[in-house]
Design an enzyme around this catalytic site. Structure first.
Site, short mmCIF file in Angstrom:
data_model
loop_
_atom_site.label_atom_id
_atom_site.label_comp_id
_atom_site.label_asym_id
_atom_site.label_seq_id
_atom_site.Cartn_x
_atom_site.Cartn_y
_atom_site.Cartn_z
CG PHE A 296 -1.84 1.27 1.13
CD1 PHE A 296 -3.01 1.24 0.38
CD2 PHE A 296 -1.47 2.47 1.72
CE1 PHE A 296 -3.81 2.38 0.25
CE2 PHE A 296 -2.27 3.61 1.59
CZ PHE A 296 -3.44 3.55 0.86
CG ASP B 132 5.53 4.01 1.95
OD1 ASP B 132 5.48 4.72 2.97
OD2 ASP B 132 4.59 3.90 1.15
CE LYS C 182 -1.23 7.18 6.69
NZ LYS C 182 -0.85 6.12 5.77
C1 LIG Z 1 -1.02 6.17 4.32
C2 LIG Z 1 0.08 5.60 3.50
C3 LIG Z 1 0.44 6.16 2.27
C4 LIG Z 1 -0.34 7.27 1.61
O1 LIG Z 1 -0.44 8.42 2.36
P1 LIG Z 1 -1.59 9.50 2.05
O2 LIG Z 1 -1.25 10.64 2.93
O3 LIG Z 1 -2.90 8.83 2.41
O4 LIG Z 1 -1.51 9.80 0.60
C5 LIG Z 1 1.53 5.62 1.61
N1 LIG Z 1 2.22 4.59 2.12
C6 LIG Z 1 1.90 4.02 3.30
C7 LIG Z 1 2.72 2.89 3.82
C8 LIG Z 1 0.81 4.49 4.02
O5 LIG Z 1 0.46 3.90 5.18
#
Ligand SMILES: *Cc1c(COP(=O)(O)O)cnc(C)c1O
Length: 398
Positions: free
Chosen positions: A140, A225, A254
């Site tokens: 994700f 990520d 985040k």
């Molecule tokens: C939440 C998330 C994203 C995307 O972030 P947004 O601010 O919702 O665009 C990308 N990678 C990971 C691992 C995430 O948990």
């Protein structure tokens, strides 16, 4: 208005791209949130780890208000006095060399894709438009067309093509598969240290270390990520520390704002960032003074208030207690720091029912996929509150 009226209005006028629990929140403080009727809940999701510092952290709020009274947006056509200090502080904290500030997590992912592609052409010598990036099954990384194009989740992807080419998908947790997938045109490997949305999937210890060695050997960029795993969630500032490595590029978002505002960044550990020239990439809001002031405060409280250490301690404690819950329908209980997943067997009939029941007892949790509940409270949680939570979890799933 009553909760039911809010819900009805929302359903009438809003896009239906979410199916939230029927609870309408209006207040938050630390690990707690309150609905419009005044019911109090323990937040066990933390906005997917965006509020690691707890809801409405007073020091972040103070920084936000102070900056909002001074200057909020200049665009990057001009400089602002919050950007350089944020750069320096985040680089010193994460041992990075360069920062590219953006807003949402997906934008950070898009930005890193552009950057490593450009590096591939300019530095590695990949023929034009042939760059390949390797990603993992069940990943994700966000919701843009390019990103959902390399998702393996049919719900995320179906109906949204055509997609961006140049991605290759391998199994998660399998370093051998990475080495096999590499070609002379490979420029990067993009991976989550722990797959959060996939249901807290934790690879074997040493996986990232092997990936790092393979990437070095073949001259490709390891891109982690850490938008969800980063900034304390797993009991380390960055999850890569569990494997004792440093990625070439790291994505954070985040909790970089403690939930006040969307702030994300690409952290670069090599000179790869230098391939970007003026005008080649940008964002109107990326690196704005309000965002920078918030991010500086969000990082500061994370460190100064010992939230990373607390995540490790409380995570171990929480996980141990959850593992003691006896129920033949529980398939697995796993976690790192305060990123914890409880997986049920298919016979249990889905985890959503448990989330509904936990809500009745004052815990807000979210199922991920059908059979997994993720427990990821803010990192400021105390032992007493973990005990309080486990009592209720035990009553519902024990
Ligand atoms: C939440 C998330 C994203 C995307 O972030 P947004 O601010 O919702 O665009 C990308 N990678 C990971 C691992 C995430 O948990």
């Amino acid at each position: 208005m009553k909760q039911s009226e809010y819900i009805e209005l929302e359903n009438r006028f809003g896009a239906h791209n979410y199916k939230p629990l029927d609870v309408v929140l209006s207040k938050g403080e630390g690990v707690w949130v309150w609905d419009v009727d005044g019911n109090k809940y323990l937040d066990c999701l933390s906005a997917y780890s965006a509020v690691n510092q707890g809801h409405c952290h007073p020091k972040i709020r103070e920084a936000m208000i102070e900056q909002a009274n001074k200057l909020t947006l200049t665009s990057r056509a001009f400089r602002n006095d919050q950007l350089a200090p944020l750069y320096q502080e985040i680089c010193e904290l994460t041992n990075s060399h360069k920062v590219l500030p953006m807003n949402s997590g997906a934008e950070a992912v898009e930005s890193v894709i552009k950057t490593v592609r450009k590096w591939g052409y300019q530095v590695k010598g990949v023929p034009v438009d042939q760059a390949e990036i390797i990603v993992c099954e069940d990943n994700f990384h966000g919701r843009t067309i390019t990103i959902v194009g390399f998702s393996t989740d049919p719900t995320s992807r179906t109906g949204f093509g055509p997609f961006t080419p140049g991605f290759k998908i391998i199994p998660f947790g399998d370093a051998e598969a990475l080495e096999k997938a590499i070609t002379p045109n490979t420029v990067g490997f993009l991976v989550e240290p722990i797959q959060g949305e996939a249901g807290v999937k934790i690879p074997a210890s040493g996986y990232l270390r092997s990936c790092k060695a393979i990437c070095e050997k073949h001259n490709i960029m390891l891109i982690l990520d850490e938008i969800q795993t980063g900034l304390g969630r797993t009991g380390k500032l960055l999850a890569e520390e569990h494997d004792g490595i440093e990625a070439d590029l790291t994505l954070v978002g985040k909790a970089l704002s403690g939930g006040y505002y969307p702030v994300s960044a690409v952290l670069s550990n090599t000179e790869v960032m230098d391939v970007l020239q003026p005008g080649e990439h940008g964002s109107t809001f990326g690196g704005n003074p309000l965002a920078c002031a918030i991010a500086r405060a969000a990082l500061k409280v994370l460190v100064e208030e010992g939230m990373v250490e607390n995540a490790e301690k409380m995570g171990n404690y929480f996980l141990d207690l959850l593992k003691q819950i006896k129920n033949p329908l529980i398939k697995d209980v796993r976690g790192k720091g305060l990123m914890i997943g409880v997986e049920f067997k298919a016979e249990a009939g889905g985890a959503r029912q448990y989330c509904e029941k936990l809500r009745e007892r004052g815990l807000l949790c979210k199922e991920t996929h059908d059979n997994i509940i993720r427990f990821a409270p803010p990192l400021v949680i105390t032992k007493d509150i973990v005990d309080w939570a486990v009592e209720r979890i035990q009553a519902v799933i024990g």
